[in-house]
Write a protein that holds these residues in place. Sequence first.
Motif, PDB file in Angstrom:
ATOM      1  N   PRO A  44     -15.023  -3.121 -21.280  1.00 25.55           N
ATOM      2  CA  PRO A  44     -15.231  -2.100 -22.313  1.00 25.55           C
ATOM      3  C   PRO A  44     -14.358  -0.875 -22.053  1.00 25.55           C
ATOM      4  O   PRO A  44     -14.014  -0.563 -20.915  1.00 25.55           O
ATOM      5  N   ILE A  45     -14.029  -0.184 -23.110  1.00 21.43           N
ATOM      6  CA  ILE A  45     -13.341   1.097 -23.010  1.00 21.43           C
ATOM      7  C   ILE A  45     -14.430   2.139 -22.821  1.00 21.43           C
ATOM      8  O   ILE A  45     -15.391   2.182 -23.593  1.00 21.43           O
ATOM      9  N   ARG A  46     -14.324   2.941 -21.792  1.00 20.82           N
ATOM     10  CA  ARG A  46     -15.373   3.907 -21.468  1.00 20.82           C
ATOM     11  C   ARG A  46     -14.972   5.305 -21.914  1.00 20.82           C
ATOM     12  O   ARG A  46     -13.830   5.710 -21.738  1.00 20.82           O
ATOM     13  N   LEU A  47     -15.949   6.013 -22.465  1.00 19.44           N
ATOM     14  CA  LEU A  47     -15.741   7.379 -22.931  1.00 19.44           C
ATOM     15  C   LEU A  47     -16.948   8.208 -22.490  1.00 19.44           C
ATOM     16  O   LEU A  47     -18.069   7.960 -22.933  1.00 19.44           O
ATOM     17  N   ASP A  48     -16.714   9.149 -21.578  1.00 21.18           N
ATOM     18  CA  ASP A  48     -17.787  10.002 -21.063  1.00 21.18           C
ATOM     19  C   ASP A  48     -17.853  11.246 -21.934  1.00 21.18           C
ATOM     20  O   ASP A  48     -16.955  12.089 -21.906  1.00 21.18           O
ATOM     21  N   LEU A  49     -18.912  11.357 -22.715  1.00 25.21           N
ATOM     22  CA  LEU A  49     -19.078  12.467 -23.641  1.00 25.21           C
ATOM     23  C   LEU A  49     -20.235  13.382 -23.235  1.00 25.21           C
ATOM     24  O   LEU A  49     -20.787  14.093 -24.072  1.00 25.21           O
ATOM     25  N   ARG A  50     -20.582  13.370 -21.954  1.00 28.24           N
ATOM     26  CA  ARG A  50     -21.621  14.287 -21.483  1.00 28.24           C
ATOM     27  C   ARG A  50     -21.135  15.718 -21.694  1.00 28.24           C
ATOM     28  O   ARG A  50     -19.993  16.042 -21.397  1.00 28.24           O
ATOM     29  N   GLY A  51     -22.023  16.541 -22.243  1.00 25.97           N
ATOM     30  CA  GLY A  51     -21.680  17.927 -22.515  1.00 25.97           C
ATOM     31  C   GLY A  51     -21.084  18.155 -23.895  1.00 25.97           C
ATOM     32  O   GLY A  51     -20.875  19.289 -24.297  1.00 25.97           O
ATOM     33  N   LEU A 108     -23.576   9.554 -22.943  1.00 25.92           N
ATOM     34  CA  LEU A 108     -23.971  10.761 -23.673  1.00 25.92           C
ATOM     35  C   LEU A 108     -25.144  11.431 -22.987  1.00 25.92           C
ATOM     36  O   LEU A 108     -25.949  10.761 -22.337  1.00 25.92           O
ATOM     37  N   ASP A 109     -25.270  12.747 -23.209  1.00 26.41           N
ATOM     38  CA  ASP A 109     -26.484  13.441 -22.785  1.00 26.41           C
ATOM     39  C   ASP A 109     -27.057  14.280 -23.932  1.00 26.41           C
ATOM     40  O   ASP A 109     -27.971  15.063 -23.728  1.00 26.41           O
ATOM     41  N   ASP A 110     -26.542  14.079 -25.114  1.00 27.08           N
ATOM     42  CA  ASP A 110     -26.997  14.797 -26.305  1.00 27.08           C
ATOM     43  C   ASP A 110     -27.953  13.891 -27.081  1.00 27.08           C
ATOM     44  O   ASP A 110     -27.538  12.846 -27.602  1.00 27.08           O
ATOM     45  N   LEU A 111     -29.234  14.278 -27.137  1.00 24.12           N
ATOM     46  CA  LEU A 111     -30.231  13.419 -27.781  1.00 24.12           C
ATOM     47  C   LEU A 111     -29.941  13.191 -29.255  1.00 24.12           C
ATOM     48  O   LEU A 111     -30.204  12.111 -29.786  1.00 24.12           O
ATOM     49  N   ALA A 123     -31.222   4.257 -21.681  1.00 19.82           N
ATOM     50  CA  ALA A 123     -31.386   5.497 -20.927  1.00 19.82           C
ATOM     51  C   ALA A 123     -30.933   5.264 -19.491  1.00 19.82           C
ATOM     52  O   ALA A 123     -31.253   4.241 -18.882  1.00 19.82           O
ATOM     53  N   LEU A 124     -30.177   6.207 -18.957  1.00 20.82           N
ATOM     54  CA  LEU A 124     -29.702   6.157 -17.576  1.00 20.82           C
ATOM     55  C   LEU A 124     -30.410   7.242 -16.766  1.00 20.82           C
ATOM     56  O   LEU A 124     -31.064   8.125 -17.321  1.00 20.82           O
ATOM     57  N   ASP A 125     -30.250   7.199 -15.465  1.00 22.03           N
ATOM     58  CA  ASP A 125     -30.797   8.256 -14.618  1.00 22.03           C
ATOM     59  C   ASP A 125     -30.105   9.575 -14.935  1.00 22.03           C
ATOM     60  O   ASP A 125     -28.944   9.600 -15.344  1.00 22.03           O
ATOM     61  N   GLY A 126     -30.807  10.670 -14.750  1.00 24.08           N
ATOM     62  CA  GLY A 126     -30.213  11.979 -14.919  1.00 24.08           C
ATOM     63  C   GLY A 126     -30.151  12.476 -16.352  1.00 24.08           C
ATOM     64  O   GLY A 126     -29.428  13.418 -16.650  1.00 24.08           O
TER      65      GLY A 126
END
Length: 78
Positions: free
Chosen positions: A7-14, A41-44, A66-69
């Motif tokens: 998979p192509i990964r995209l970290d969009l936390r924040g 993601l971390d945006d609900l 859902a992941l840890d953190g």
Amino acid sequence: MDDAAPPIRLDLRGVKCPLNWAHAKVRLEQMSRGQTLELILDDLRGVRDIPRAAEAEGYVVLESTALDGGAFRLRIEK
């Protein structure tokens, strides 16, 4: 499926909605059919809205976990 591309990964936390969907959509449009995009993601609001928006655009949501953190993983197939 041993020869399936990773998979192509995209970290969009924040990154808040709707910008996180805009980033994901641009990346999806650049991908080939059958490829998978993995979003962190971390945006609900994004976790709720991105799967709906992706399916409305004809993409397939494979996973929402859902992941840890407080983060979430979404996997979307083009």
